[in-house]
Design an enzyme around this catalytic site. Structure first.
Site, PDB file in Angstrom:
ATOM      1  N   ASP A 156      30.374  55.649   6.933  1.00 35.23           N
ATOM      2  CA  ASP A 156      31.391  54.699   6.658  1.00 35.23           C
ATOM      3  C   ASP A 156      32.253  54.676   5.332  1.00 35.23           C
ATOM      4  O   ASP A 156      33.053  54.272   4.988  1.00 35.23           O
ATOM      5  CB  ASP A 156      31.054  53.356   6.903  1.00 35.23           C
ATOM      6  CG  ASP A 156      30.860  53.078   8.594  1.00 35.23           C
ATOM      7  OD1 ASP A 156      30.903  54.014   9.347  1.00 35.23           O
ATOM      8  OD2 ASP A 156      30.744  52.151   9.038  1.00 35.23           O
ATOM      9  N   CYS A 215      22.021  54.578   8.986  1.00 36.52           N
ATOM     10  CA  CYS A 215      23.593  54.207   9.092  1.00 36.52           C
ATOM     11  C   CYS A 215      24.208  53.705  10.026  1.00 36.52           C
ATOM     12  O   CYS A 215      23.457  53.383  10.995  1.00 36.52           O
ATOM     13  CB  CYS A 215      24.516  55.682   8.425  1.00 36.52           C
ATOM     14  SG  CYS A 215      24.001  56.214   6.803  1.00 36.52           S
ATOM     15  N   ASP A 216      25.509  53.070   9.720  1.00 37.60           N
ATOM     16  CA  ASP A 216      25.723  51.837  10.473  1.00 37.60           C
ATOM     17  C   ASP A 216      25.884  51.841  11.985  1.00 37.60           C
ATOM     18  O   ASP A 216      25.336  51.175  12.768  1.00 37.60           O
ATOM     19  CB  ASP A 216      27.222  51.643   9.834  1.00 37.60           C
ATOM     20  CG  ASP A 216      27.412  51.366   8.548  1.00 37.60           C
ATOM     21  OD1 ASP A 216      26.328  52.000   7.618  1.00 37.60           O
ATOM     22  OD2 ASP A 216      28.060  50.703   7.818  1.00 37.60           O
ATOM     23  N   LYS A 217      26.708  53.059  12.387  1.00 37.98           N
ATOM     24  CA  LYS A 217      26.675  53.170  13.806  1.00 37.98           C
ATOM     25  C   LYS A 217      25.795  54.183  14.620  1.00 37.98           C
ATOM     26  O   LYS A 217      25.333  53.694  15.910  1.00 37.98           O
ATOM     27  CB  LYS A 217      28.206  53.707  14.235  1.00 37.98           C
ATOM     28  CG  LYS A 217      29.334  53.138  13.544  1.00 37.98           C
ATOM     29  CD  LYS A 217      29.371  51.596  13.723  1.00 37.98           C
ATOM     30  CE  LYS A 217      30.145  50.946  12.595  1.00 37.98           C
ATOM     31  NZ  LYS A 217      29.610  51.374  11.252  1.00 37.98           N
ATOM     32  N   CYS A 256      22.876  53.271   1.721  1.00 36.58           N
ATOM     33  CA  CYS A 256      23.207  52.405   0.625  1.00 36.58           C
ATOM     34  C   CYS A 256      22.264  51.280   0.446  1.00 36.58           C
ATOM     35  O   CYS A 256      21.857  50.502   1.283  1.00 36.58           O
ATOM     36  CB  CYS A 256      24.793  51.996   0.817  1.00 36.58           C
ATOM     37  SG  CYS A 256      25.884  53.185   0.969  1.00 36.58           S
ATOM     38  N   GLU A 273      36.699  48.754   8.933  1.00 36.45           N
ATOM     39  CA  GLU A 273      35.989  47.845   8.028  1.00 36.45           C
ATOM     40  C   GLU A 273      37.006  47.614   6.884  1.00 36.45           C
ATOM     41  O   GLU A 273      37.913  48.572   6.679  1.00 36.45           O
ATOM     42  CB  GLU A 273      34.573  48.192   7.479  1.00 36.45           C
ATOM     43  CG  GLU A 273      33.504  48.247   8.348  1.00 36.45           C
ATOM     44  CD  GLU A 273      32.345  48.791   7.994  1.00 36.45           C
ATOM     45  OE1 GLU A 273      31.360  48.489   8.620  1.00 36.45           O
ATOM     46  OE2 GLU A 273      32.137  49.478   7.026  1.00 36.45           O
ATOM     47  N   SER A 293      32.404  45.618   5.989  1.00 35.91           N
ATOM     48  CA  SER A 293      31.265  46.318   5.555  1.00 35.91           C
ATOM     49  C   SER A 293      30.334  45.233   5.402  1.00 35.91           C
ATOM     50  O   SER A 293      30.415  44.151   5.079  1.00 35.91           O
ATOM     51  CB  SER A 293      31.593  47.054   4.518  1.00 35.91           C
ATOM     52  OG  SER A 293      30.276  47.311   3.651  1.00 35.91           O
TER      53      SER A 293
END
Length: 550
Positions: free
Chosen positions: A81, A122-124, A194, A442, A467
């Site tokens: 992202d 990570c995000d998805k 992150c 985002e 985010s």
């Protein structure tokens, strides 16, 4: 152990052609009688959170083989992202969640795996893997890859958000481009997700809290040898689950999802967890609503002051005892649910040790007496909007101001960077929802620019999302979105917008007759779409249903 699903591809004389193909992979006669375990590995070399997953997957393979299973590894896509942020690429991030779930389902069902280990960060990626797990409902363990170590410059810990906010500082003239480059080179020292409690790490915590990862997995840093050990143990654990026929829908229940929300509230996690937990619940056919988040937020205080709202990174949480220590703090509020560890949430909590009372505060000394997320309802968002209240200064919990209306993030960014926004404004960014963008991108570039400029009295409202690194009065997931004729479509420049986080309301202060008149002349914004985004826009649900595809 009951009959194996994989017997459909390997047992009986009529499966000789299938076995012949398996033998070409090196599968032995003995292995033909063992459980076949799929490993869905999101390894790639473009996402920092994924560059080390090949090594973790090797450990998973070792664990499966040692426990009496046969591992088969396959690839899963992953989008960073941060790299996709601020341009057209961000529209593809949320749709990738559905692709990940679909691709795992295809591999599991076509090859009749008996069990599954999902290796991702990570995000998805992790949400997509969890959606696939409850959809296919074969014994599954999730291994999350761990957080990156903090960057450092001048003795100060850094994360990616420092760099994003540095862009705003350069535009404001308070930082030089040379200093920004120094920051850029120091902030991200290696592999892992992150560093703060952004979406990737929040979802790792949610996965462990709902029982789908081994105890302690979420907070272990990416480079720590403990991550290698827990990857191997996860490989062993999935074979045990296959032998006992323990499936994801026995673990992911209404009670376990509520446990995850409780931990989310205690941590002050990303607003994106609302989307993802709703999507997982939909896949598992569990009734979960936005009202459940508000109810739990009133029960659970915010006790961990994590980045970006506070000073503590995931590494600090790990050293304080990780998610087991948070569970210990919350034990009396948690349902005693089963986990893939083979033990229950309460047993994990009782065995945990809280090693730092500042990082994991007591319930009687919280950062805030209410949980870290709030769902707002009102005339601007009849079906809800989400805010990370943990990251909003108390002075901005109640605000009324004039709307500054932008049809898309690009317009808003141009106005922010050219100092066209004034203190007190309510910045409206619309047509960035699931269908309108499409893909619900985002707005980290916009929120970070506002922070970098030093604004303290500006609210940002969008039908897109934020985010996990966003901080400040930023309200997303406004539903219904502008593209389907939600009230946000009818906001005009200068309209008064009232936000009240205490009462959980967000209202457009315009009389209904005026709104009806505006509706009469309204036409939805249309965009030329092809490929994935065209299909996604036709089938995606609104944010209050998790932006799942139907």
């Amino acid at each position: 152990m009951t009959d194996l699903r994989s017997d459909r591809v390997k047992k009986g004389y009529e499966r000789a052609p299938n076995r012949s193909l398996l033998r070409s992979l090196g599968v032995t006669d003995r292995e033909m009688t063992l459980p076949f375990i799929g490993i869905a590995n999101a390894y790639n070399t473009i996402v920092p959170g994924h560059t080390h997953l090949r090594q973790l997957s090797e450990k998973v393979r070792e664990g499966i083989a040692a426990a009496g299973g046969v591992p088969f590894e396959f690839g899963v896509i992953g989008i960073c992202d941060g790299i996709a942020m601020g341009h057209e690429g961000m529209k593809y991030s949320l749709p990738s969640r559905e692709n990940i779930a679909d691709s795992i389902e295809l591999m599991v069902q076509a090859h009749r795996f008996d069990g599954l280990v999902c290796v991702g960060t990570c995000d998805k990626i992790v949400p997509g893997m969890l959606m696939a797990a409850v959809r296919t409902n074969i014994p599954t363990v999730v291994v999350t890859g761990g957080a990156m170590l903090s960057g450092n410059m001048g003795g100060n810990d850094l994360s990616l958000i420092d760099v994003f906010e540095g862009v705003g500082k350069v535009a404001a003239g308070s930082m030089s481009e040379a200093s920004l480059k120094d920051l850029e080179c120091c902030a991200m020292p290696g592999c892992g997700s992150c560093q703060g409690l952004y979406t990737a790490n929040t979802m790792a915590c949610m996965t462990e809290s709902m029982g789908m990862s081994l105890a302690g997995c979420a907070a272990i840093p990416a480079v720590d040898a403990a991550k290698l050990r827990i990857a191997r143990e996860s490989g062993e654990a999935v074979v045990t689950l296959v032998k006992k026929n323990v499936t994801p829908r026995e673990i992911v229940t209404k009670k376990s999802l509520e446990n995850a929300i409780r931990v989310d509230m205690a941590l002050g996690g990303s607003t994106n967890t609302v989307l993802h937990l709703m999507a997982i619940a939909t896949e598992a056919e569990i009734p979960l609503s936005l009202a459940d988040f508000n109810r739990i937020a009133e029960e659970i205080p915010h006790i961990c002051y994590m980045l970006p709202a506070g000073p503590y990174s995931m590494q600090a949480l790990y050293r304080a005892g990780g998610i087991p220590a948070v569970l210990k703090r919350l034990e009396k509020h948690l349902a005693d649910c089963p986990t893939v560890s083979g033990t229950t949430i309460h047993r994990i909590a009782r065995d945990a040790v809280i090693k730092n009372e500042e990082v994991i505060r007591g319930l009687d000394a919280p950062v805030s007496p209410a949980g870290g997320l709030r769902i707002l309802f009102g005339s601007l968002a009849p079906d809800g909007a989400v805010v990370k209240s943990a990251a909003v200064p108390k002075a901005m919990w109640k605000h009324t101001g004039p709307a500054r209306v932008f049809d898309g993030e690009e317009q808003a960014m141009a106005a922010i960077l050219s100092r066209q926004i004034a203190e007190g404004d309510v910045v409206i960014i619309r047509n960035e929802g699931p269908r309108g963008a499409p893909g619900m991108p985002e707005m980290l570039s916009a929120t970070s620019a506002l922070m970098g400029f030093g604004y303290t009295n500006v609210v940002l409202v969008t039908d897109g999302r934020f985010s996990g690194g966003t901080r400040g009065p930023c309200i997303g997931h406004v539903a219904p979105e502008a593209a389907v004729g939600g009230p946000i479509a009818f906001v005009h420049e200068g309209d008064s917008i009232a936000v009240d986080l205490f009462d959980k309301t967000i209202d457009l202060l315009v009389d209904p007759a005026t709104i009806e008149a505006r509706k009469a002349s309204w036409k939805p914004v249309t965009k030329p779409l092809t490929g994935v985004l065209a299909r996604y826009a036709k089938t995606v649900e609104q944010a209050n249903f998790g932006a799942v595809q139907r």
